[in-house]
Design a protein around this motif. Structure first.
Motif, PDB file in Angstrom:
ATOM      1  N   ARG A   1       0.843  -1.190   0.000  1.00  0.00           N
ATOM      2  CA  ARG A   1       0.000   0.000   0.000  1.00  0.00           C
ATOM      3  C   ARG A   1       0.880   1.242   0.000  1.00  0.00           C
ATOM      4  NH1 ARG A   1      -5.280  -0.413   3.405  1.00  0.00           N
ATOM      5  NH2 ARG A   1      -4.154   1.114   4.655  1.00  0.00           N
TER       6      ARG A   1
ATOM      7  N   VAL B   1       1.014   5.730  -0.565  1.00  0.00           N
ATOM      8  CA  VAL B   1       0.281   6.989  -0.467  1.00  0.00           C
ATOM      9  C   VAL B   1       0.734   7.894  -1.610  1.00  0.00           C
ATOM     10  CG1 VAL B   1      -0.123   9.045   0.953  1.00  0.00           C
ATOM     11  CG2 VAL B   1       0.104   6.798   2.052  1.00  0.00           C
TER      12      VAL B   1
ATOM     13  N   ILE C   1      -4.809   6.697  -1.061  1.00  0.00           N
ATOM     14  CA  ILE C   1      -4.173   5.447  -0.616  1.00  0.00           C
ATOM     15  C   ILE C   1      -4.420   4.430  -1.721  1.00  0.00           C
ATOM     16  CG2 ILE C   1      -4.020   3.738   1.229  1.00  0.00           C
ATOM     17  CD1 ILE C   1      -3.656   6.506   2.321  1.00  0.00           C
TER      18      ILE C   1
ATOM     19  N   GLN D   1       4.664   7.246  -2.069  1.00  0.00           N
ATOM     20  CA  GLN D   1       5.556   6.737  -1.025  1.00  0.00           C
ATOM     21  C   GLN D   1       4.903   5.528  -0.341  1.00  0.00           C
ATOM     22  OE1 GLN D   1       5.451  11.004   0.216  1.00  0.00           O
ATOM     23  NE2 GLN D   1       7.203  10.411   1.467  1.00  0.00           N
ATOM     24  N   HIS D   2       5.734   4.630   0.102  1.00  0.00           N
ATOM     25  CA  HIS D   2       5.272   3.488   0.898  1.00  0.00           C
ATOM     26  C   HIS D   2       4.503   4.038   2.110  1.00  0.00           C
ATOM     27  CE1 HIS D   2       5.281  -0.210   3.123  1.00  0.00           C
ATOM     28  NE2 HIS D   2       5.985  -0.837   2.190  1.00  0.00           N
TER      29      HIS D   2
ATOM     30  N   ASP E   1       4.168   3.002   4.999  1.00  0.00           N
ATOM     31  CA  ASP E   1       4.788   2.790   6.317  1.00  0.00           C
ATOM     32  C   ASP E   1       5.488   4.035   6.865  1.00  0.00           C
ATOM     33  OD1 ASP E   1       3.862   0.310   6.591  1.00  0.00           O
ATOM     34  OD2 ASP E   1       5.772  -0.740   6.287  1.00  0.00           O
ATOM     35  N   ILE E   2       5.929   4.898   5.970  1.00  0.00           N
ATOM     36  CA  ILE E   2       6.618   6.091   6.476  1.00  0.00           C
ATOM     37  C   ILE E   2       5.654   6.953   7.290  1.00  0.00           C
ATOM     38  CG2 ILE E   2       6.312   7.447   4.349  1.00  0.00           C
ATOM     39  CD1 ILE E   2       9.149   8.626   5.057  1.00  0.00           C
ATOM     40  N   PHE E   3       4.425   6.994   6.872  1.00  0.00           N
ATOM     41  CA  PHE E   3       3.435   7.793   7.609  1.00  0.00           C
ATOM     42  C   PHE E   3       2.969   7.037   8.852  1.00  0.00           C
ATOM     43  CE2 PHE E   3       3.170   8.740   3.071  1.00  0.00           C
ATOM     44  CZ  PHE E   3       3.539  10.081   3.101  1.00  0.00           C
ATOM     45  N   ASN E   4       2.753   5.744   8.695  1.00  0.00           N
ATOM     46  CA  ASN E   4       2.331   4.939   9.844  1.00  0.00           C
ATOM     47  C   ASN E   4       3.349   4.981  10.966  1.00  0.00           C
ATOM     48  OD1 ASN E   4       0.011   4.187   8.610  1.00  0.00           O
ATOM     49  ND2 ASN E   4       0.855   2.286   7.747  1.00  0.00           N
ATOM     50  N   SER E   5       4.614   4.814  10.585  1.00  0.00           N
ATOM     51  CA  SER E   5       5.616   4.723  11.648  1.00  0.00           C
ATOM     52  C   SER E   5       5.836   6.068  12.327  1.00  0.00           C
ATOM     53  CB  SER E   5       6.927   4.144  11.121  1.00  0.00           C
ATOM     54  OG  SER E   5       7.523   5.051  10.260  1.00  0.00           O
ATOM     55  N   MET E   6       5.671   7.157  11.584  1.00  0.00           N
ATOM     56  CA  MET E   6       5.902   8.452  12.202  1.00  0.00           C
ATOM     57  C   MET E   6       4.769   8.847  13.154  1.00  0.00           C
ATOM     58  SD  MET E   6       6.552  12.204  10.528  1.00  0.00           S
ATOM     59  CE  MET E   6       8.275  12.221  10.155  1.00  0.00           C
ATOM     60  N   HIS E   7       3.536   8.459  12.816  1.00  0.00           N
ATOM     61  CA  HIS E   7       2.406   9.005  13.567  1.00  0.00           C
ATOM     62  C   HIS E   7       1.650   7.986  14.428  1.00  0.00           C
ATOM     63  CE1 HIS E   7       2.922  12.848  11.603  1.00  0.00           C
ATOM     64  NE2 HIS E   7       3.073  12.203  10.473  1.00  0.00           N
ATOM     65  N   ASN E   8       1.942   6.704  14.255  1.00  0.00           N
ATOM     66  CA  ASN E   8       1.247   5.701  15.075  1.00  0.00           C
ATOM     67  C   ASN E   8       2.240   4.913  15.899  1.00  0.00           C
ATOM     68  OD1 ASN E   8      -1.281   6.304  13.892  1.00  0.00           O
ATOM     69  ND2 ASN E   8      -0.710   5.063  12.110  1.00  0.00           N
ATOM     70  N   ILE E   9       1.862   4.645  17.132  1.00  0.00           N
ATOM     71  CA  ILE E   9       2.738   3.823  17.968  1.00  0.00           C
ATOM     72  C   ILE E   9       2.206   2.392  17.929  1.00  0.00           C
ATOM     73  CG2 ILE E   9       3.658   3.453  20.275  1.00  0.00           C
ATOM     74  CD1 ILE E   9       3.262   6.398  20.813  1.00  0.00           C
TER      75      ILE E   9
END
Lengths: 89, 452
Positions: free
Chosen positions: A2, A4, A47, A78-79, A81-89
């Protein structure tokens, strides 16, 4: 995977058509889409699922970037995960 | 399902605020390259580095594209060469530096660190030869970085080594005088050196490390500066909290890239280094963060307190964002690599003495400072001794990367180019430390090192 897609720039006719045509041509499914226009400034976030895309990610990226340059906008993919990892724990 | 604002925030950090991954550094052990024949040893070194790091640059580039996060440098650190070379009969290790340079060029990394020696308590034969070889090694190579550890909290300070390093720095500056002393930009003198530092010029692969490892250094002074712009006039509680939150987000990028690089290269993940590393580009400066807190210029009274808060908040924010934190982890305050620092020196707000105070509360030390070429070697040694004392007594890493520029004096400017930037030549206290440095010997370990 997935990814973005973000499109940022001055609003004009045919932005979504231009981007989605490339996606449809390459078997990329749009999972979610959202856009806002603030004082002529257009931003769109999509997405997408690139699972069935035959094209290499890098080539797809270049293709979208070229389209962006053609219509005077910045388009990037962009993949997710870059957004997920930055904003979700 | 997804948060539009989060996505735009990330994009803005990368596009406008210079968020990037400063370096992916592959640590490679060379312990299995040791031979009593220098040429055999060097062949093994070249073979191992080019095999292990064959895909490092390509993998870094691919991750950069897929995730859309710039990865500025791909680098290599190796076991200190003094340990690797000393079994052979060579009486000069310049050829070892040359083989490291060649391997770095082959795999496409811009720096390779580890032409190093650990002499915090004393010298072995290998240390003696390596340190003597440093000036010529840095003169004839392009990408090799060198470091020497001259003190630690556990052992005290080796003042013989401090004395020698003043001379070595002077000699390196003289040999590379045609390039404004560039050799010295690749030479760091440490106290309490760490074994997993991914940043150059001080990176080496410690002997407690695995055969190979991936360490990542993040960056993002610009992101912190922009975040602080939104809390003008607020108390320090808010400032600290804002930095923590920003550092968390920056470090999460580092963790993601480190994990991905480790998986794709099939090399274990080591650490993420939380350091805020500036570049000479506008909007990527540590000095400007300190000024954003309310100082007219970096160096004004209050600068040390501002830096202490910044450094602490970066660690607090970053530590939860990564599974393993290590390296130097703090704010870097180089002069030539930071647009705001350069400006502060030029307008007379910042001097070496203030920088020394600042190094008490951050990583790493007196970094990338150009001084007049006429500065006596023993004065350079004494500057090293002062920094080492700060590190040893405060149980932290300190370093000196100082560049005597022959033919130039206070007020002149030096241009190194690229990430190394440019620097105004700074004034050094003119009073002599000659008799102090001539004593030699060792300054004993501090009492609080005895914790057992």
């Amino acid at each position: 995977m997935r990814a973005v897609i973000t499109v940022i720039g001055k609003d004009k006719i045919g932005i979504i058509a231009g981007v989605t045509t490339i996606l449809a041509d390459n078997q990329i499914n749009i999972l979610d889409i959202s856009q806002t226009i603030l004082q002529d400034f257009f931003t769109m976030v999509m997405i997408v699922d690139t699972e069935k895309c035959q094209m290499k990610f890098e080539d797809l990226q270049n293709r979208l970037r070229a389209k962006g340059e053609e219509i005077g906008l910045s388009i990037r993919i962009q993949h997710e995960d870059i957004f997920n990892s930055m904003h979700n724990i | 399902m997804f948060n539009y604002n989060y996505i735009m925030e990330t994009i803005s950090m990368i596009e406008k605020e210079s968020l990037d991954i400063r370096t992916i550094t592959m640590g490679i052990s060379l312990l299995d390259c040791i031979s009593d024949d220098g040429q055999v040893c060097r062949n093994r070194i070249y073979e191992k580095i080019t095999r292990k790091a064959e895909k490092l640059v390509a993998t870094g580039d691919l991750i950069e594209k897929e995730y859309g996060i710039p990865i500025i440098n791909k680098r290599i650190s190796v076991t200190p060469i003094s340990l690797i070379a000393q079994a052979c009969k060579d009486t000069d290790y310049v050829k070892f530096a040359e083989i490291l340079d060649k391997a770095a060029i082959t795999v496409g990394v811009n720096f390779i660190g580890g032409f190093s020696s650990l002499v915090h308590k004393g010298y072995t034969k290998g240390d003696e030869i390596l340190i003597r070889s440093i000036p010529e090694a840095l003169n004839v190579t392009e990408r090799v970085c060198s470091s020497v550890n001259i003190g630690s909290t556990k052992t005290g300070i080796n003042m013989d080594a401090v004395k020698q390093m003043g001379t070595i720095i002077s000699e390196t500056a003289r040999l590379t005088a045609d390039r404004d002393g560039l050799g010295c930009a690749k030479l760091v003198v440490f106290a309490n050196a760490v074994e997993d530092n991914p940043f150059m010029a001080g990176a080496f692969h410690g002997i407690g490390e695995p055969d190979s490892v991936i360490n990542v250094g993040v960056s993002g002074p610009g992101v912190v500066k922009v975040a602080l712009e939104s809390c003008k006039g607020e108390p320090f509680d808010v400032v600290s909290d804002t930095i923590k939150k920003t550092a968390f987000k920056i470090t999460r990028m580092g963790q993601l890239v480190a994990a991905e690089a480790s998986k794709r290269l099939d090399v274990p993940f080591g650490i993420v280094d939380l350091s805020l590393a500036p570049t000479p580009a506008v909007g990527d400066s540590i000095a400007r963060i300190l000024e954003e807190m309310g100082l007219e210029a970096c160096g004004a009274p209050g600068t040390t307190a501002a830096l202490a808060l910044l450094n602490d908040a970066v660690k607090k924010g970053g530590v939860m964002a990564s599974s393993h934190v290590g390296g130097l982890s703090g704010a870097f305050i180089p002069i030539s690599e930071d647009e705001g620092m350069i400006n502060a020196v030029k307008i007379g707000a910042l001097n070496i003495e203030k920088l020394e105070a600042m190094t008490c509360v951050c990583s790493v030390g007196l970094d990338m400072i150009a001084i007049p070429g006429k500065t006596p070697p023993e004065t350079i040694s004494a500057i090293i001794a002062d920094e080492a004392a700060i590190g040893v007594i405060n149980n932290k890493t300190t370093a000196v990367r100082i560049i005597p520029v022959f033919g130039k004096d206070v007020g002149d400017e030096v241009v190194f180019g690229g990430l190394l930037g440019n620097a105004p030549v700074m004034a050094v206290n003119p009073f002599s430390s000659k008799l102090f440095i001539e004593r030699g010997g060792r300054i004993p370990a501090p009492i609080h090192s005895m914790k057992n």
